[in-house]
Design an enzyme around this catalytic site. Sequence first.
Site, PDB file in Angstrom:
ATOM      1  CB  ALA A  83      -0.884   0.018   1.248  1.00  0.00           C
ATOM      2  CB  THR A 100      -0.964   1.400  -4.684  1.00  0.00           C
ATOM      3  OG1 THR A 100       0.050   1.621  -5.656  1.00  0.00           O
ATOM      4  CG2 THR A 100      -0.517   0.306  -3.722  1.00  0.00           C
ATOM      5  CB  THR A 125      -5.371   1.206   8.741  1.00  0.00           C
ATOM      6  OG1 THR A 125      -5.215   2.254   9.691  1.00  0.00           O
ATOM      7  CG2 THR A 125      -6.165   1.761   7.562  1.00  0.00           C
ATOM      8  CG  ASP A 126      -6.352   2.524  13.958  1.00  0.00           C
ATOM      9  OD1 ASP A 126      -5.769   3.004  12.963  1.00  0.00           O
ATOM     10  OD2 ASP A 126      -5.963   2.711  15.137  1.00  0.00           O
ATOM     11  CD  GLU A 127      -4.708   6.599   9.647  1.00  0.00           C
ATOM     12  OE1 GLU A 127      -5.077   7.321   8.726  1.00  0.00           O
ATOM     13  OE2 GLU A 127      -3.565   6.629  10.129  1.00  0.00           O
ATOM     14  CE1 TYR A 153      -2.832   4.042   4.246  1.00  0.00           C
ATOM     15  CE2 TYR A 153      -3.711   4.964   6.283  1.00  0.00           C
ATOM     16  CZ  TYR A 153      -3.120   3.919   5.599  1.00  0.00           C
ATOM     17  OH  TYR A 153      -2.834   2.740   6.251  1.00  0.00           O
ATOM     18  CB  SER A 156      -7.189   4.666  -0.752  1.00  0.00           C
ATOM     19  OG  SER A 156      -6.155   4.581   0.203  1.00  0.00           O
ATOM     20  CE  LYS A 157      -4.894  -0.174   4.097  1.00  0.00           C
ATOM     21  NZ  LYS A 157      -4.013  -1.227   3.508  1.00  0.00           N
ATOM     22  CG  ASN A 183       1.951  -1.946  13.386  1.00  0.00           C
ATOM     23  OD1 ASN A 183       2.296  -3.047  12.997  1.00  0.00           O
ATOM     24  ND2 ASN A 183       0.699  -1.703  13.729  1.00  0.00           N
ATOM     25  CE  LYS A 192       4.075   6.169   7.218  1.00  0.00           C
ATOM     26  NZ  LYS A 192       4.410   4.896   6.704  1.00  0.00           N
ATOM     27  NE  ARG A 217      -2.688   9.087  14.785  1.00  0.00           N
ATOM     28  CZ  ARG A 217      -3.543  10.110  14.818  1.00  0.00           C
ATOM     29  NH1 ARG A 217      -4.294  10.341  15.892  1.00  0.00           N
ATOM     30  NH2 ARG A 217      -3.677  10.918  13.783  1.00  0.00           N
ATOM     31  CG  HIS A 279      -3.884  15.784  13.028  1.00  0.00           C
ATOM     32  ND1 HIS A 279      -2.861  16.453  13.669  1.00  0.00           N
ATOM     33  CD2 HIS A 279      -3.633  14.462  13.210  1.00  0.00           C
ATOM     34  CE1 HIS A 279      -2.043  15.578  14.214  1.00  0.00           C
ATOM     35  NE2 HIS A 279      -2.498  14.358  13.959  1.00  0.00           N
TER      36      HIS A 279
HETATM   37  P1  NAD Z   1       5.207   0.814   4.138  1.00  0.00           P
HETATM   38  O1  NAD Z   1       4.912   2.080   3.416  1.00  0.00           O
HETATM   39  O2  NAD Z   1       6.367   0.778   5.077  1.00  0.00           O
HETATM   40  O3  NAD Z   1       5.435  -0.353   3.082  1.00  0.00           O
HETATM   41  C1  NAD Z   1       4.611  -0.535   1.958  1.00  0.00           C
HETATM   42  C2  NAD Z   1       5.284  -1.547   1.039  1.00  0.00           C
HETATM   43  O4  NAD Z   1       4.407  -1.764  -0.079  1.00  0.00           O
HETATM   44  C3  NAD Z   1       6.629  -1.084   0.447  1.00  0.00           C
HETATM   45  O5  NAD Z   1       7.555  -2.142   0.477  1.00  0.00           O
HETATM   46  C4  NAD Z   1       6.288  -0.699  -0.985  1.00  0.00           C
HETATM   47  O6  NAD Z   1       7.371  -0.863  -1.885  1.00  0.00           O
HETATM   48  C5  NAD Z   1       5.160  -1.683  -1.280  1.00  0.00           C
HETATM   49  N1  NAD Z   1       4.275  -1.195  -2.348  1.00  0.00           N
HETATM   50  C6  NAD Z   1       3.701   0.036  -2.468  1.00  0.00           C
HETATM   51  N2  NAD Z   1       2.962   0.100  -3.588  1.00  0.00           N
HETATM   52  C7  NAD Z   1       3.038  -1.120  -4.183  1.00  0.00           C
HETATM   53  C8  NAD Z   1       2.477  -1.679  -5.353  1.00  0.00           C
HETATM   54  N3  NAD Z   1       1.695  -0.946  -6.159  1.00  0.00           N
HETATM   55  N4  NAD Z   1       2.761  -2.953  -5.657  1.00  0.00           N
HETATM   56  C9  NAD Z   1       3.566  -3.707  -4.870  1.00  0.00           C
HETATM   57  N5  NAD Z   1       4.152  -3.229  -3.753  1.00  0.00           N
HETATM   58  C10 NAD Z   1       3.884  -1.945  -3.405  1.00  0.00           C
HETATM   59  O7  NAD Z   1       3.858   0.428   4.865  1.00  0.00           O
HETATM   60  P2  NAD Z   1       3.615  -0.270   6.290  1.00  0.00           P
HETATM   61  O8  NAD Z   1       3.622   0.768   7.341  1.00  0.00           O
HETATM   62  O9  NAD Z   1       4.491  -1.450   6.409  1.00  0.00           O
HETATM   63  O10 NAD Z   1       2.089  -0.738   6.098  1.00  0.00           O
HETATM   64  C11 NAD Z   1       1.795  -2.011   5.535  1.00  0.00           C
HETATM   65  C12 NAD Z   1       0.301  -2.189   5.508  1.00  0.00           C
HETATM   66  O11 NAD Z   1      -0.235  -2.126   6.817  1.00  0.00           O
HETATM   67  C13 NAD Z   1      -0.427  -1.117   4.703  1.00  0.00           C
HETATM   68  O12 NAD Z   1      -1.464  -1.740   3.985  1.00  0.00           O
HETATM   69  C14 NAD Z   1      -0.990  -0.182   5.757  1.00  0.00           C
HETATM   70  O13 NAD Z   1      -2.171   0.423   5.297  1.00  0.00           O
HETATM   71  C15 NAD Z   1      -1.256  -1.148   6.888  1.00  0.00           C
HETATM   72  N6  NAD Z   1      -1.178  -0.607   8.250  1.00  0.00           N
HETATM   73  C16 NAD Z   1      -0.082   0.108   8.661  1.00  0.00           C
HETATM   74  C17 NAD Z   1      -0.007   0.541   9.991  1.00  0.00           C
HETATM   75  C18 NAD Z   1       1.194   1.309  10.485  1.00  0.00           C
HETATM   76  O14 NAD Z   1       1.173   1.785  11.617  1.00  0.00           O
HETATM   77  N7  NAD Z   1       2.269   1.434   9.734  1.00  0.00           N
HETATM   78  C19 NAD Z   1      -1.045   0.250  10.880  1.00  0.00           C
HETATM   79  C20 NAD Z   1      -2.166  -0.456  10.412  1.00  0.00           C
HETATM   80  C21 NAD Z   1      -2.214  -0.897   9.103  1.00  0.00           C
HETATM   81  O1  DAU Z   2      -3.445   3.954  12.753  1.00  0.00           O
HETATM   82  C1  DAU Z   2      -2.800   3.220  11.768  1.00  0.00           C
HETATM   83  C2  DAU Z   2      -2.074   4.149  10.821  1.00  0.00           C
HETATM   84  O2  DAU Z   2      -0.949   4.654  11.517  1.00  0.00           O
HETATM   85  C3  DAU Z   2      -1.645   3.448   9.533  1.00  0.00           C
HETATM   86  O3  DAU Z   2      -2.784   3.049   8.822  1.00  0.00           O
HETATM   87  C4  DAU Z   2      -0.788   4.386   8.668  1.00  0.00           C
HETATM   88  O4  DAU Z   2      -0.296   3.678   7.539  1.00  0.00           O
HETATM   89  C5  DAU Z   2       0.387   4.850   9.509  1.00  0.00           C
HETATM   90  O5  DAU Z   2       1.184   5.752   8.763  1.00  0.00           O
HETATM   91  C6  DAU Z   2      -0.104   5.509  10.799  1.00  0.00           C
HETATM   92  O6  DAU Z   2      -0.792   6.754  10.482  1.00  0.00           O
HETATM   93  P1  DAU Z   2      -0.609   8.081  11.375  1.00  0.00           P
HETATM   94  O7  DAU Z   2      -0.971   9.232  10.556  1.00  0.00           O
HETATM   95  O8  DAU Z   2      -1.246   7.924  12.703  1.00  0.00           O
HETATM   96  O9  DAU Z   2       1.009   7.985  11.611  1.00  0.00           O
HETATM   97  P2  DAU Z   2       2.161   9.106  11.554  1.00  0.00           P
HETATM   98  O10 DAU Z   2       3.395   8.456  12.072  1.00  0.00           O
HETATM   99  O11 DAU Z   2       2.217   9.786  10.238  1.00  0.00           O
HETATM  100  O12 DAU Z   2       1.670  10.182  12.615  1.00  0.00           O
HETATM  101  C7  DAU Z   2       1.407   9.803  13.954  1.00  0.00           C
HETATM  102  C8  DAU Z   2       0.921  11.045  14.692  1.00  0.00           C
HETATM  103  O13 DAU Z   2       2.023  11.975  14.798  1.00  0.00           O
HETATM  104  C9  DAU Z   2      -0.180  11.793  13.968  1.00  0.00           C
HETATM  105  O14 DAU Z   2      -1.071  12.321  14.942  1.00  0.00           O
HETATM  106  C10 DAU Z   2       0.530  12.935  13.244  1.00  0.00           C
HETATM  107  C11 DAU Z   2       1.709  13.233  14.166  1.00  0.00           C
HETATM  108  N1  DAU Z   2       2.942  13.722  13.499  1.00  0.00           N
HETATM  109  C12 DAU Z   2       3.438  12.984  12.462  1.00  0.00           C
HETATM  110  C13 DAU Z   2       4.568  13.390  11.795  1.00  0.00           C
HETATM  111  C14 DAU Z   2       5.115  12.594  10.635  1.00  0.00           C
HETATM  112  C15 DAU Z   2       3.592  14.857  13.951  1.00  0.00           C
HETATM  113  O15 DAU Z   2       3.157  15.502  14.928  1.00  0.00           O
HETATM  114  N2  DAU Z   2       4.729  15.249  13.312  1.00  0.00           N
HETATM  115  C16 DAU Z   2       5.242  14.585  12.228  1.00  0.00           C
HETATM  116  O16 DAU Z   2       6.269  15.036  11.667  1.00  0.00           O
END
Ligand code: NAD
Ligand code: DAU
Length: 342
Positions: A83, A100, A125-127, A153, A156-157, A183, A192, A217, A279
């Site tokens: 994603a 994507t 995602t919880d979002e 975002y 789309s999810k 995570n 992030k 969060r 936000h």
């Molecule tokens: P990430 O951005 O670190 O990794 C995404 C990966 O997907 C990358 O390796 C990228 O190259 C690959 N990718 C992107 N577009 C692609 C495509 N079109 N085809 C094939 N590969 C592609 O993301 P993440 O934080 O590891 O999140 C993974 C999944 O978990 C996502 O679906 C996200 O929505 C979900 N999620 C993330 C969190 C979080 O806190 N990071 C929490 C809940 C759910």
């Molecule tokens: O809840 C799950 C989601 O968590 C996933 O689905 C998303 O893929 C993942 O990116 C994450 O989304 P958030 O928007 O919560 O994560 P982020 O790390 O971007 O931001 C966390 C919090 O911190 C949010 O309230 C915004 C704030 N923030 C973020 C950045 C990058 C800041 O204050 N400053 C920053 O520079």
Amino acid sequence: MTIIITGGAGFIGSNFVYYELQNHPEDRLICLDKLTYAGNLETLEEAQKHENFKFVRADIADRKAVYALFEAEHPDIVVNFAAESHVDRSIENPEIFLQTNIIGTSVLLDACRKYGITRYHQVSTDEVYGDLPLDRPDLFFTEETPLHTSSPYSASKASADLLVMAYHRTYQLPTTISRCSNNYGPYHFPEKLIPLMIINALADKKLPVYGTGENVRDWLYVEDHCAAIDLIIRKGRVGEVYNIGGHNERKNIDVVKTILQALKKPESLIEHVADRKGHDRRYAIDPTKIHDELGWLPATKFEDGIQKTIQWYLDNRDWWQHIISGDYQDYYEKMYGHREKL
Ligand code: NAD
Ligand code: DAU
């Protein structure tokens, strides 16, 4: 058993690859990843040494490539992590998120229908539930909470989730969906919050906190997320949604202060900057269903997980220095260079 793990070169997908290699070494793993800016083959160096692991570079939205892979490998299970995952980027440029996250998911679902699988799992995602008010700590997201998205975002999810549910209902495709909270842990891309703050603090750079920093969060150590997905794909009920989270709610400003304290850096590095558009205020998961049905509980408390994570970034400077020395510099300048200071 053969498992296709899409997005396995990213943060959670790569942690899942290592979780599976350790806990189910008998299974064949095929990582399908486009290697966008967020995908990193260095992360998979150790995995490449296993004979049951294979990496294939392809786009999940490329129907021809995806069908060819299914035809060649006959997967039993598909776990879709692939994603575009960063909310701020989706605000700047929504289109690639639709391509994507929605079209890519639909291509994977079609491939599963055409070639037959025992399980398709969508990592959501919880979002998709939107946000909760800050003054109602009694409220949590359950699997019945209506979808109510805020950012391109999350929209789309949620769209992808609806498609998965439609393919289950209409075509009886054996699907499951998990919706996890934020995570953190090893291999988290430095755009992030947590890795960004660790890396900036180490360089004595300003720590850009959006708005007041009061947003909340619900943090989950990435290995606990992987354990939950592993349980769902092997024991979860087909057609079901499972929320994943461990009651580890923290205000952003407190997370940032914890990082500064651990690194012995001054709070004067904190800089409040213009808020993220739209936000979300608070996320908080009710994990009762996955606990009751599958016995899942998180193993890592935030206090321990954050120290382990900081230590990982101290021990693996090469990994993140390679990332921040490239295109990421341009991204950082674009997102933070002209951001209004509060
Ligand atoms: P990430 O951005 O670190 O990794 C995404 C990966 O997907 C990358 O390796 C990228 O190259 C690959 N990718 C992107 N577009 C692609 C495509 N079109 N085809 C094939 N590969 C592609 O993301 P993440 O934080 O590891 O999140 C993974 C999944 O978990 C996502 O679906 C996200 O929505 C979900 N999620 C993330 C969190 C979080 O806190 N990071 C929490 C809940 C759910
Ligand atoms: O809840 C799950 C989601 O968590 C996933 O689905 C998303 O893929 C993942 O990116 C994450 O989304 P958030 O928007 O919560 O994560 P982020 O790390 O971007 O931001 C966390 C919090 O911190 C949010 O309230 C915004 C704030 N923030 C973020 C950045 C990058 C800041 O204050 N400053 C920053 O520079």
